[in-house]
Design a protein around this motif. Structure first.
Motif, PDB file in Angstrom:
ATOM      1  N   HIS A 297       0.822  -1.210   0.000  1.00  0.00           N
ATOM      2  CA  HIS A 297       0.000   0.000   0.000  1.00  0.00           C
ATOM      3  C   HIS A 297       0.852   1.254   0.000  1.00  0.00           C
ATOM      4  CE1 HIS A 297       0.249   0.987   4.400  1.00  0.00           C
ATOM      5  NE2 HIS A 297       0.296  -0.308   4.571  1.00  0.00           N
TER       6      HIS A 297
ATOM      7  N   ASP B 124       3.657  -6.028   3.893  1.00  0.00           N
ATOM      8  CA  ASP B 124       3.438  -4.876   4.763  1.00  0.00           C
ATOM      9  C   ASP B 124       4.378  -5.047   5.956  1.00  0.00           C
ATOM     10  OD1 ASP B 124       2.379  -2.569   5.828  1.00  0.00           O
ATOM     11  OD2 ASP B 124       0.293  -3.222   5.675  1.00  0.00           O
TER      12      ASP B 124
ATOM     13  N   GLU C 157      -5.132   1.759   2.516  1.00  0.00           N
ATOM     14  CA  GLU C 157      -5.046   0.617   3.436  1.00  0.00           C
ATOM     15  C   GLU C 157      -5.174   1.080   4.875  1.00  0.00           C
ATOM     16  OE1 GLU C 157      -3.388  -2.431   6.111  1.00  0.00           O
ATOM     17  OE2 GLU C 157      -2.687  -0.388   5.852  1.00  0.00           O
ATOM     18  N   GLU C 158      -4.599   2.242   5.157  1.00  0.00           N
ATOM     19  CA  GLU C 158      -4.580   2.716   6.546  1.00  0.00           C
ATOM     20  C   GLU C 158      -5.964   3.152   7.034  1.00  0.00           C
ATOM     21  OE1 GLU C 158      -2.219   2.114   8.339  1.00  0.00           O
ATOM     22  OE2 GLU C 158      -0.370   2.137   7.188  1.00  0.00           O
TER      23      GLU C 158
ATOM     24  N   ASP D   1       6.215   2.146   6.609  1.00  0.00           N
ATOM     25  CA  ASP D   1       4.898   1.510   6.443  1.00  0.00           C
ATOM     26  C   ASP D   1       4.108   2.374   5.465  1.00  0.00           C
ATOM     27  OD1 ASP D   1       2.429   0.326   6.618  1.00  0.00           O
ATOM     28  OD2 ASP D   1       2.171   0.622   8.761  1.00  0.00           O
ATOM     29  N   ASN D   2       4.039   2.086   4.156  1.00  0.00           N
ATOM     30  CA  ASN D   2       4.475   0.807   3.659  1.00  0.00           C
ATOM     31  C   ASN D   2       5.286   1.005   2.380  1.00  0.00           C
ATOM     32  OD1 ASN D   2       4.717  -1.945   3.378  1.00  0.00           O
ATOM     33  ND2 ASN D   2       2.692  -2.206   2.502  1.00  0.00           N
TER      34      ASN D   2
HETATM   35 ZN   LIG Z   1       0.902  -0.956   6.520  1.00  0.00          ZN
END
Ligand SMILES: [Zn+2]
Length: 424
Positions: A84, A304, A262-263, A230-231
């Motif tokens: 991501h 991830d 994604e977060e 991340d990431n």
């Molecule tokens: Zn992540």
């Protein structure tokens, strides 16, 4: 296998992170690298190009790229690497201008599960995209100290070290200068930097970013301190591995995807729960029957970052499954499918690591500390493709500044390249 050394890889990761303060910038940097390697754009609304070679497809903060080898069978096996592009941050509100007591301030929302305290007392830049009324979008990036969320002096809160309490509506509002609020006009300032008139901007997606460049840390420089590991560490590794796999004339079809959102749970038009990956794989497969046969032969590596063992909080970890820095990427497992890994998928991962000569470790969370999740279970649920969750270990996950081992990025590139070309 990639010939680049751990040193070259970690430097290249730092350059990638610096080029990518937002998902849009990460996608632009990915496109720059892919184009340089001869990949060409497949427009989503255009006729599908079935000829062999490298292609990429972009929608907003999400990028997909793949390599079709010459003479690929209609029931070809996809080897997918999913990561991501987004990271926790503070996002500028639609009407940002606010302030009191002589301060110019900018209203923000928290994006994702940020460690709020890590954003205090940092000199912050501003980046993202601006939209005109006709729908065209202009990227913008301001890399000078512009904003700051100032901490309250300890003299005014003597209890703060017993537990910092932050209200995101009141306490995370950055200052960006002095002057009457009416003269604030953050968007005017941003428009000037983007070469636009303020009244041209009808909407914006702007976030703050940490300005301190990535740096090597530790007695021997064995660690990398950096924002957005991340990431972007996985995005960088997946892209680098795709380019290496494409050069090695694979029997498989390697596919890289960097999803946005994604977060914040992945449920969006460009997130992992959206249709983009399935759309690309379906169009690549060429027909319904071929698609099912291809999917059955395919595999996905969901990459991830993982939790490295924290020396000051070892009780939060399962001590039989500690992840250590510079000991290779981590295979993530969870009985409740928060990670998608199963035994045959794990075997595919171990095969890739063995082929690449890369060490690997296994993570399972402490039974009293529920783990997060990744795009892995989401894409597995959507597509039914066997998925393995992996990633390099980090400390300070979701902080404005995270920490990883300097060797691990190269290990991840090597293992991902072997995964991409694994014909089994
Ligand atoms: Zn992540």
């Amino acid at each position: 296998m990639p010939s680049s050394s751990p040193e070259t890889t970690v430097e290249d990761l730092a350059a990638f992170v610096s080029a990518a303060p937002t998902p849009y910038h990460a996608v632009a940097e990915a496109v720059r690298r892919l184009s340089e390697a001869g990949f060409t754009e497949q427009p989503e609304s255009g006729e599908w190009d079935h000829t062999p070679g490298g292609r990429y497809l972009v929608r907003d903060g999400t990028v997909l790229a793949w390599y079709t080898p010459p003479n690929a069978s209609p029931t070809k096996a996809f080897r997918i690497f999913a990561a991501h592009t987004d990271s926790p941050t503070l996002k500028i509100k639609p009407n940002p201008d606010t302030g009191t007591a002589g301060w110019r301030q900018a209203g923000v929302e928290v994006y994702g599960g940020a460690l709020w305290n890590s954003w205090l007392d940092r000199d912050l830049g501003l980046a993202g995209r601006l939209a005109r009324l006709d729908g065209t979008v202009v990227p913008v990036r301001i890399d000078r100290p512009l904003l700051r969320v100032p901490q309250l002096a300890i003299h005014l809160d003597r209890q703060v070290n017993q537990g910092l309490k932050l209200d995101p509506q009141r306490h995370l509002v950055p200052i960006w200068g002095l002057g009457p609020t009416a003269d604030g006009d953050l968007l005017q300032y941003v428009a000037d930097r983007a070469g636009l008139e303020a009244d041209e901007i009808v909407a914006h997606d702007l976030v703050v970013h940490e300005l301190t460049p990535p740096a090597r840390l530790g007695a021997d420089g064995e660690l990398l301190a950096s924002p957005r590991l991340d990431n972007l560490s996985s995005v960088h590794a997946g892209l680098t591995a795709l380019l290496a796999a494409a050069e090695s004339q694979p029997e498989t079809v390697p596919v890289f995807v960097g999803f946005d959102h994604e977060e914040v749970g992945s449920s969006s038009a460009t997130g992992a729960a959206g249709p983009l990956l399935e759309m690309v794989l379906t169009r690549l497969a060429g027909g319904a029957e071929e698609r099912y046969r291809s999917f059955a032969a395919s595999r996905c590596l969901s990459a991830d970052v993982a939790h490295a063992a924290h020396p000051n909080y070892l009780d939060r970890h399962d001590t039989d499954h500690l992840a250590h820095m510079n000991a290779g990427p981590v295979l993530k497992t969870n009985a409740n499918q928060r990670y998608a890994t199963d035994a045959p998928g794990a075997a595919a991962w171990h095969r890739a690591c063995a082929e690449a000569g890369v060490p690997s470790q296994v993570f399972v969370s402490h039974n009293n500390v529920p783990c997060g999740s990744t795009v892995g279970p989401i894409t597995a649920t959507r597509l039914g493709i066997r998925t393995v969750d992996i990633g390099i270990p980090v400390l300070s996950m979701h902080s404005a500044r995270e920490l990883c081992g300097a060797q691990d990025p190269a290990y991840l590139v090597a293992a991902a390249t072997a995964f991409f070309v694994d014909p089994v």
